[in-house]
Design a protein around this motif. Sequence first.
Motif, short mmCIF file in Angstrom:
data_model
loop_
_atom_site.label_atom_id
_atom_site.label_comp_id
_atom_site.label_asym_id
_atom_site.label_seq_id
_atom_site.Cartn_x
_atom_site.Cartn_y
_atom_site.Cartn_z
N GLU A 137 0.91 -1.12 -0.08
CA GLU A 137 -0.04 -0.06 -0.07
C GLU A 137 0.79 1.31 0.24
OE1 GLU A 137 -3.93 1.63 0.17
OE2 GLU A 137 -2.98 -0.18 -0.44
N ILE A 138 0.74 1.96 -1.06
CA ILE A 138 1.63 3.35 -1.29
C ILE A 138 0.64 4.51 -0.63
CG2 ILE A 138 3.01 4.59 -3.06
CD1 ILE A 138 3.25 2.03 -4.51
N LYS A 139 1.19 5.05 0.30
CA LYS A 139 0.65 6.46 0.79
C LYS A 139 1.58 7.60 0.66
CE LYS A 139 -3.40 4.32 1.44
NZ LYS A 139 -4.76 4.97 0.66
N SER A 140 0.93 8.78 0.50
CA SER A 140 1.70 9.81 0.49
C SER A 140 1.72 10.94 1.80
CB SER A 140 1.18 10.81 -0.74
OG SER A 140 0.06 11.29 -0.16
N PHE A 141 1.27 10.31 2.88
CA PHE A 141 1.37 10.86 4.23
C PHE A 141 2.88 10.54 4.83
CE2 PHE A 141 -0.87 6.94 5.13
CZ PHE A 141 -0.21 6.46 6.15
N ALA A 142 3.46 11.42 5.39
CA ALA A 142 4.86 11.34 5.77
C ALA A 142 4.86 10.56 7.11
CB ALA A 142 5.26 12.95 6.04
N VAL A 143 5.91 10.12 7.18
CA VAL A 143 6.43 9.44 8.56
C VAL A 143 7.62 10.27 9.06
CG1 VAL A 143 7.49 7.35 9.59
CG2 VAL A 143 5.84 7.14 7.81
N ILE A 144 7.58 10.89 10.07
CA ILE A 144 8.45 11.91 10.48
C ILE A 144 9.02 10.96 11.73
CG2 ILE A 144 8.74 14.24 11.59
CD1 ILE A 144 7.84 14.21 8.68
N ASP A 145 10.29 11.06 11.97
CA ASP A 145 10.99 10.36 12.95
C ASP A 145 10.52 9.06 13.22
OD1 ASP A 145 13.06 12.58 13.02
OD2 ASP A 145 11.82 13.74 14.84
N GLY A 146 10.02 8.46 12.17
CA GLY A 146 9.65 6.76 12.58
C GLY A 146 8.15 6.81 13.12
N GLN A 147 7.64 8.19 13.09
CA GLN A 147 6.27 8.18 13.39
C GLN A 147 5.30 8.94 12.39
OE1 GLN A 147 4.89 6.73 16.60
NE2 GLN A 147 6.91 6.13 16.83
N ALA A 148 3.98 8.22 12.24
CA ALA A 148 3.01 8.79 11.29
C ALA A 148 1.68 9.13 11.97
CB ALA A 148 2.63 7.85 10.05
N GLU A 149 1.02 9.72 11.36
CA GLU A 149 -0.27 10.15 12.12
C GLU A 149 -1.23 8.90 12.21
OE1 GLU A 149 -3.45 12.12 13.55
OE2 GLU A 149 -1.63 13.17 12.96
N PRO A 150 -1.64 8.49 13.44
CA PRO A 150 -2.32 7.26 13.87
C PRO A 150 -3.40 7.09 13.03
CG PRO A 150 -1.31 8.43 16.03
CD PRO A 150 -1.38 9.31 14.73
N SER A 151 -4.53 8.25 12.65
CA SER A 151 -5.56 8.09 12.07
C SER A 151 -5.23 7.45 10.57
CB SER A 151 -6.49 9.32 12.13
OG SER A 151 -5.82 10.28 11.64
N ALA A 152 -4.36 8.11 9.98
CA ALA A 152 -3.76 7.90 8.66
C ALA A 152 -3.42 6.47 8.39
CB ALA A 152 -2.91 8.93 8.16
N VAL A 153 -2.55 5.85 9.46
CA VAL A 153 -2.06 4.49 9.38
C VAL A 153 -3.16 3.74 9.68
CG1 VAL A 153 -0.68 3.05 10.52
CG2 VAL A 153 0.03 5.25 10.23
N ALA A 154 -4.33 3.98 10.50
CA ALA A 154 -5.38 3.15 10.88
C ALA A 154 -6.15 3.00 9.60
CB ALA A 154 -6.17 3.67 11.93
N ALA A 155 -6.52 4.18 8.84
CA ALA A 155 -7.14 4.16 7.53
C ALA A 155 -6.62 3.21 6.44
CB ALA A 155 -7.49 5.43 6.95
N ALA A 156 -5.36 3.55 6.39
CA ALA A 156 -4.34 2.63 5.48
C ALA A 156 -4.38 1.17 5.69
CB ALA A 156 -3.03 3.03 5.37
N ALA A 157 -4.44 0.75 7.07
CA ALA A 157 -4.67 -0.75 7.48
C ALA A 157 -5.82 -1.12 7.22
CB ALA A 157 -4.20 -0.75 8.95
N ARG A 158 -6.83 -0.55 7.39
CA ARG A 158 -8.41 -0.97 7.01
C ARG A 158 -8.44 -1.17 5.54
NH1 ARG A 158 -10.08 2.91 11.11
NH2 ARG A 158 -10.48 4.45 9.49
N GLN A 159 -7.80 -0.20 4.79
CA GLN A 159 -8.00 -0.33 3.42
C GLN A 159 -7.20 -1.41 2.84
OE1 GLN A 159 -7.40 3.17 0.99
NE2 GLN A 159 -7.36 2.12 -0.90
#
Length: 386
Positions: A182-204
């Motif tokens: 799954e390729i997403k354009s939201f950024a991972v900063i210092d090994g952390q990403a927005e939890p809601s964005a990661v959760a949405a990507a995981a569901r998809q």
Amino acid sequence: MSGLKREGDPAHRLDALRGTTPPRPHDARAIAALAANPGCARRALMDGAGLDKDAAARHLGFPAPFGQSPFAITRGNAFEALVKADGCAELLRMLRELLRLPVAEVAYHDVQNVGENTDARTGAHLRHAHTRSLIDRAARGEDDAGTLYDHPLLALTIAGHTAFLEPDVVAFQLGGRFHIVEIKSFAVIDGQAEPSAVAAAARQAAVYVLALRALLEELGHDPLRVSHDVVLVCPENFANRPAASLVDVRRQLAVLRRQLARMTTLDRLMAGLPEDLTFDLRPGEDGRPTRPVAELADAVRRTTARYAPECLSTCDLCFFCRDEARQEGASDLLGRQVRDELGGVASVAEALGLADGTRDPAEGQEEIARLLRNAERLRRECLGSV
């Protein structure tokens, strides 16, 4: 004659609920959103019927501002092109590093252009058939099987309708298993990403895992050869350099299976509905709805919603359901955790009455009433000491 829909059967009832418009096809985002609120009967019925919830919400006067901005879409397309450049060379580098597997030779298949010179429906069936053939060859271990499949087309049956789904990439021969990428354009900063964005990507991604497992099982292969660890690729820090990580989607898969199973047994949800109930928008010749708004709103309210603040990012009817919950003073407005802890207490007024003793608990509410009264006593003690 067996394929005809007879009056009274679930398929005929779902068509009646939707009305005169054709069913709206499900995509991965819509199916993933089902897992975000599996207890909502209203959404299950509308999605099962293939209703256009966005059109309904707009006609009701509660449009939801969903959808990405043109800038975000352009950025996402550019990042995906970077990851897939030169036959997914950059993706292959990340897979080697992430999974620590020697992927020496790569066979790359681009499925996106199959059937492009035909109409959309025929093209989808051709792409899906080609995907089936490629996946079958890979699962059988044939010598010419591929390693990376770019934009394959999978299929999943949702309440009797076939939804075609298009993951970014399917990778194979990584430990003998398939991996959804799954390729997403939201950024991972210092090994952390927005939890809601990661959760949405995981569901998809879980939707794609489920669809690919269904395909393998249909072809006679072990569905568990599709890994529950999906590869999430995002830009790292403030540069555009892609980085990959593994995301375990077993929890999302379990929720998704329950919700889809619930949608295949929609007859239970429809059993308590009036026979004449319909969500038909009655579009005119110009395609605009002609049904009176009050009449449609009354029809929608006859179904049970399970509103939660999280619905604001996943469901087209979120503002309508929130307004309904506000009018009822529902405890749903306080969030799922509070609602679940309150148990059978449906409204804020009921909870306050149980807390201050002005309302006697109904059968089964004794325990929550005791907890609420203790909380109210502690609150008064704290306020008295200030």
